[in-house]
Design a protein around this motif. Sequence first.
Motif, PDB file in Angstrom:
ATOM      1  N   ARG A   1       0.849  -1.195   0.000  1.00 53.34           N
ATOM      2  CA  ARG A   1       0.000   0.000   0.000  1.00 53.34           C
ATOM      3  C   ARG A   1       0.890   1.253   0.000  1.00 53.34           C
ATOM      4  NH1 ARG A   1      -5.053  -0.847   2.079  1.00 53.34           N
ATOM      5  NH2 ARG A   1      -4.947   0.941   3.483  1.00 53.34           N
ATOM      6  N   LEU A   2       0.604   2.166  -0.923  1.00 62.63           N
ATOM      7  CA  LEU A   2       1.427   3.378  -1.056  1.00 62.63           C
ATOM      8  C   LEU A   2       0.562   4.622  -1.002  1.00 62.63           C
ATOM      9  CD1 LEU A   2       4.412   4.136  -3.290  1.00 62.63           C
ATOM     10  CD2 LEU A   2       2.366   5.519  -3.636  1.00 62.63           C
ATOM     11  N   ILE A   3       1.069   5.623  -0.283  1.00 63.18           N
ATOM     12  CA  ILE A   3       0.480   6.954  -0.297  1.00 63.18           C
ATOM     13  C   ILE A   3       1.507   7.891  -0.908  1.00 63.18           C
ATOM     14  CG2 ILE A   3      -0.128   8.945   1.149  1.00 63.18           C
ATOM     15  CD1 ILE A   3      -1.561   7.000   3.008  1.00 63.18           C
ATOM     16  N   VAL A   4       1.057   8.716  -1.852  1.00 65.47           N
ATOM     17  CA  VAL A   4       1.936   9.696  -2.488  1.00 65.47           C
ATOM     18  C   VAL A   4       1.413  11.090  -2.176  1.00 65.47           C
ATOM     19  CG1 VAL A   4       0.681   9.469  -4.676  1.00 65.47           C
ATOM     20  CG2 VAL A   4       2.985  10.445  -4.667  1.00 65.47           C
ATOM     21  N   ALA A   5       2.338  11.982  -1.801  1.00 71.17           N
ATOM     22  CA  ALA A   5       1.941  13.333  -1.397  1.00 71.17           C
ATOM     23  C   ALA A   5       2.773  14.368  -2.141  1.00 71.17           C
ATOM     24  CB  ALA A   5       2.127  13.505   0.109  1.00 71.17           C
ATOM     25  N   ASP A   6       2.082  15.304  -2.801  1.00 70.94           N
ATOM     26  CA  ASP A   6       2.757  16.386  -3.534  1.00 70.94           C
ATOM     27  C   ASP A   6       1.749  17.514  -3.741  1.00 70.94           C
ATOM     28  OD1 ASP A   6       4.011  18.023  -5.586  1.00 70.94           O
ATOM     29  OD2 ASP A   6       5.373  16.336  -5.891  1.00 70.94           O
ATOM     30  N   ASP A   7       2.164  18.737  -3.427  1.00 69.84           N
ATOM     31  CA  ASP A   7       1.212  19.850  -3.543  1.00 69.84           C
ATOM     32  C   ASP A   7       1.024  20.315  -4.979  1.00 69.84           C
ATOM     33  OD1 ASP A   7       3.858  20.719  -3.478  1.00 69.84           O
ATOM     34  OD2 ASP A   7       3.297  22.729  -2.828  1.00 69.84           O
TER      35      ASP A   7
ATOM     36  N   GLN B   1       1.190  -1.914 -10.978  1.00 71.96           N
ATOM     37  CA  GLN B   1       0.811  -3.328 -10.956  1.00 71.96           C
ATOM     38  C   GLN B   1       2.045  -4.223 -11.053  1.00 71.96           C
ATOM     39  OE1 GLN B   1      -2.196  -4.380 -13.777  1.00 71.96           O
ATOM     40  NE2 GLN B   1      -2.436  -6.457 -13.006  1.00 71.96           N
ATOM     41  N   ALA B   2       2.995  -3.837 -11.898  1.00 72.31           N
ATOM     42  CA  ALA B   2       4.216  -4.628 -12.049  1.00 72.31           C
ATOM     43  C   ALA B   2       5.023  -4.656 -10.756  1.00 72.31           C
ATOM     44  CB  ALA B   2       5.069  -4.062 -13.183  1.00 72.31           C
ATOM     45  N   LEU B   3       4.886  -3.599  -9.970  1.00 70.77           N
ATOM     46  CA  LEU B   3       5.596  -3.522  -8.687  1.00 70.77           C
ATOM     47  C   LEU B   3       4.803  -4.156  -7.545  1.00 70.77           C
ATOM     48  CD1 LEU B   3       6.809   0.173  -9.030  1.00 70.77           C
ATOM     49  CD2 LEU B   3       8.310  -1.836  -8.931  1.00 70.77           C
ATOM     50  N   ASN B   4       3.587  -4.596  -7.853  1.00 79.60           N
ATOM     51  CA  ASN B   4       2.696  -5.148  -6.824  1.00 79.60           C
ATOM     52  C   ASN B   4       2.360  -4.099  -5.761  1.00 79.60           C
ATOM     53  OD1 ASN B   4       1.125  -7.271  -5.801  1.00 79.60           O
ATOM     54  ND2 ASN B   4       2.714  -7.897  -4.383  1.00 79.60           N
ATOM     55  N   ILE B   5       2.155  -2.863  -6.242  1.00 78.33           N
ATOM     56  CA  ILE B   5       1.843  -1.741  -5.370  1.00 78.33           C
ATOM     57  C   ILE B   5       0.459  -1.191  -5.700  1.00 78.33           C
ATOM     58  CG2 ILE B   5       2.404   0.684  -4.875  1.00 78.33           C
ATOM     59  CD1 ILE B   5       5.353  -0.046  -5.119  1.00 78.33           C
ATOM     60  N   GLU B   6      -0.290  -0.882  -4.660  1.00 73.41           N
ATOM     61  CA  GLU B   6      -1.585  -0.221  -4.819  1.00 73.41           C
ATOM     62  C   GLU B   6      -1.485   1.192  -4.243  1.00 73.41           C
ATOM     63  OE1 GLU B   6      -6.249  -0.572  -3.330  1.00 73.41           O
ATOM     64  OE2 GLU B   6      -4.727  -1.961  -2.557  1.00 73.41           O
ATOM     65  N   VAL B   7      -1.788   2.188  -5.058  1.00 70.80           N
ATOM     66  CA  VAL B   7      -1.798   3.576  -4.584  1.00 70.80           C
ATOM     67  C   VAL B   7      -3.119   3.795  -3.852  1.00 70.80           C
ATOM     68  CG1 VAL B   7      -1.668   6.012  -5.209  1.00 70.80           C
ATOM     69  CG2 VAL B   7      -0.341   4.321  -6.501  1.00 70.80           C
ATOM     70  N   VAL B   8      -3.059   3.809  -2.527  1.00 70.20           N
ATOM     71  CA  VAL B   8      -4.287   3.903  -1.732  1.00 70.20           C
ATOM     72  C   VAL B   8      -4.643   5.339  -1.383  1.00 70.20           C
ATOM     73  CG1 VAL B   8      -4.045   1.586  -0.768  1.00 70.20           C
ATOM     74  CG2 VAL B   8      -2.999   3.522   0.431  1.00 70.20           C
ATOM     75  N   GLY B   9      -3.712   6.279  -1.637  1.00 72.62           N
ATOM     76  CA  GLY B   9      -4.008   7.670  -1.330  1.00 72.62           C
ATOM     77  C   GLY B   9      -3.123   8.625  -2.095  1.00 72.62           C
ATOM     78  N   GLN B  10      -3.730   9.746  -2.556  1.00 78.00           N
ATOM     79  CA  GLN B  10      -2.987  10.804  -3.235  1.00 78.00           C
ATOM     80  C   GLN B  10      -3.312  12.109  -2.516  1.00 78.00           C
ATOM     81  OE1 GLN B  10      -3.223  10.744  -7.625  1.00 78.00           O
ATOM     82  NE2 GLN B  10      -4.294   8.782  -7.458  1.00 78.00           N
ATOM     83  N   ALA B  11      -2.334  12.655  -1.825  1.00 81.31           N
ATOM     84  CA  ALA B  11      -2.562  13.854  -1.019  1.00 81.31           C
ATOM     85  C   ALA B  11      -1.899  15.067  -1.665  1.00 81.31           C
ATOM     86  CB  ALA B  11      -2.000  13.643   0.388  1.00 81.31           C
ATOM     87  N   GLN B  12      -2.575  16.221  -1.557  1.00 86.87           N
ATOM     88  CA  GLN B  12      -2.054  17.443  -2.170  1.00 86.87           C
ATOM     89  C   GLN B  12      -1.424  18.391  -1.162  1.00 86.87           C
ATOM     90  OE1 GLN B  12      -4.610  19.207  -5.303  1.00 86.87           O
ATOM     91  NE2 GLN B  12      -5.901  17.391  -5.050  1.00 86.87           N
ATOM     92  N   ASP B  13      -1.364  17.982   0.107  1.00 87.28           N
ATOM     93  CA  ASP B  13      -0.583  18.731   1.092  1.00 87.28           C
ATOM     94  C   ASP B  13      -0.258  17.792   2.252  1.00 87.28           C
ATOM     95  OD1 ASP B  13      -2.633  18.860   3.246  1.00 87.28           O
ATOM     96  OD2 ASP B  13      -3.678  20.183   1.843  1.00 87.28           O
ATOM     97  N   GLY B  14       0.643  18.241   3.101  1.00 85.39           N
ATOM     98  CA  GLY B  14       1.117  17.382   4.171  1.00 85.39           C
ATOM     99  C   GLY B  14       0.054  17.014   5.192  1.00 85.39           C
ATOM    100  N   LYS B  15      -0.860  17.937   5.466  1.00 84.58           N
ATOM    101  CA  LYS B  15      -1.925  17.663   6.437  1.00 84.58           C
ATOM    102  C   LYS B  15      -2.830  16.533   5.934  1.00 84.58           C
ATOM    103  CE  LYS B  15      -5.699  19.833   9.009  1.00 84.58           C
ATOM    104  NZ  LYS B  15      -6.488  21.070   9.214  1.00 84.58           N
TER     105      LYS B  15
ATOM    106  N   ALA C   1      -2.013  14.286   3.763  1.00 84.61           N
ATOM    107  CA  ALA C   1      -1.206  13.067   3.745  1.00 84.61           C
ATOM    108  C   ALA C   1      -1.127  12.448   5.130  1.00 84.61           C
ATOM    109  CB  ALA C   1       0.198  13.375   3.229  1.00 84.61           C
ATOM    110  N   LEU C   2      -0.980  13.298   6.149  1.00 82.08           N
ATOM    111  CA  LEU C   2      -0.907  12.796   7.530  1.00 82.08           C
ATOM    112  C   LEU C   2      -2.203  12.090   7.912  1.00 82.08           C
ATOM    113  CD1 LEU C   2       0.738  14.634  10.489  1.00 82.08           C
ATOM    114  CD2 LEU C   2      -1.421  13.428  10.820  1.00 82.08           C
ATOM    115  N   GLU C   3      -3.324  12.691   7.549  1.00 83.92           N
ATOM    116  CA  GLU C   3      -4.626  12.076   7.841  1.00 83.92           C
ATOM    117  C   GLU C   3      -4.767  10.737   7.122  1.00 83.92           C
ATOM    118  OE1 GLU C   3      -7.336  15.089   6.659  1.00 83.92           O
ATOM    119  OE2 GLU C   3      -7.064  16.304   8.485  1.00 83.92           O
ATOM    120  N   MET C   4      -4.295  10.672   5.872  1.00 85.03           N
ATOM    121  CA  MET C   4      -4.349   9.415   5.117  1.00 85.03           C
ATOM    122  C   MET C   4      -3.472   8.353   5.768  1.00 85.03           C
ATOM    123  SD  MET C   4      -4.267  10.540   1.113  1.00 85.03           S
ATOM    124  CE  MET C   4      -5.635  11.389   0.336  1.00 85.03           C
ATOM    125  N   CYS C   5      -2.279   8.756   6.206  1.00 84.55           N
ATOM    126  CA  CYS C   5      -1.367   7.796   6.842  1.00 84.55           C
ATOM    127  C   CYS C   5      -1.975   7.224   8.125  1.00 84.55           C
ATOM    128  CB  CYS C   5      -0.028   8.461   7.147  1.00 84.55           C
ATOM    129  SG  CYS C   5       1.022   8.719   5.705  1.00 84.55           S
TER     130      CYS C   5
END
Length: 237
Positions: free
Chosen positions: A3-9, A24-38, A40-44
Amino acid sequence: MYRLIVADDDYNYLSRMVRYMDWQALNIEVVGQAQDGKEALEMCSTLSPDILLTDVKMPHVSGMELARYVREHLNLCQIIFMSVYSEKDDLKTAIKMRAIDYIEKPVDIAALNDALLRAISILKENRREYRSKTYSRAIEDVMQYILQNFHEDLTIEFLASQVYLSTNYLSSRFKAETGKTINQYITGLRLEQAKVLLKESAKSVAEIAAAVGYSDERYFSKLFAREVGMTPTQFRR
């Protein structure tokens, strides 16, 4: 899946990066995309990612502050930083946070892919170690249960159900960790207790057999003689 979360404003940059990676090739699911640190913190805090891919400079909560939260609450999560800038203080902090990498923007897809593969390698090893420790604790629990209840009618099926393992896996793992089968371990405990009772009590052989878990006196005596090298009566004398 990891499970991966990516954060970038920078929303456009964020969406392009997510779109271009072969998750998919990496066997990774992007479970969250955050546009600021706050965000992203809530998603984490709610999604518990295995990997955090975060920009360093973000409004409200910086990538470094976000990483500190992750280290405190999700210690096994692997962190990858991205930044337009390569400041010494940020690099030092990234090292302290045990970050996988600190990738300068614009992010090179090959470099990111390599960092993700390293993160996955660490996660796999952590999971193997966790499973090994979990199974070792299960074996210890089984041994403790047998020690306290060896006089009862114990079956491998019953013991396996107590630690939520299959009978085959419990049997093989128990043998690997103790050098004995479960039945050998139970028999050993029973006969050791029988020796104590033969030495220190006036109970009959039949009573001792029953006390250590054998309802058949003849079977107990035959087993005792085979394992100890003499009959219970001879041992008592």
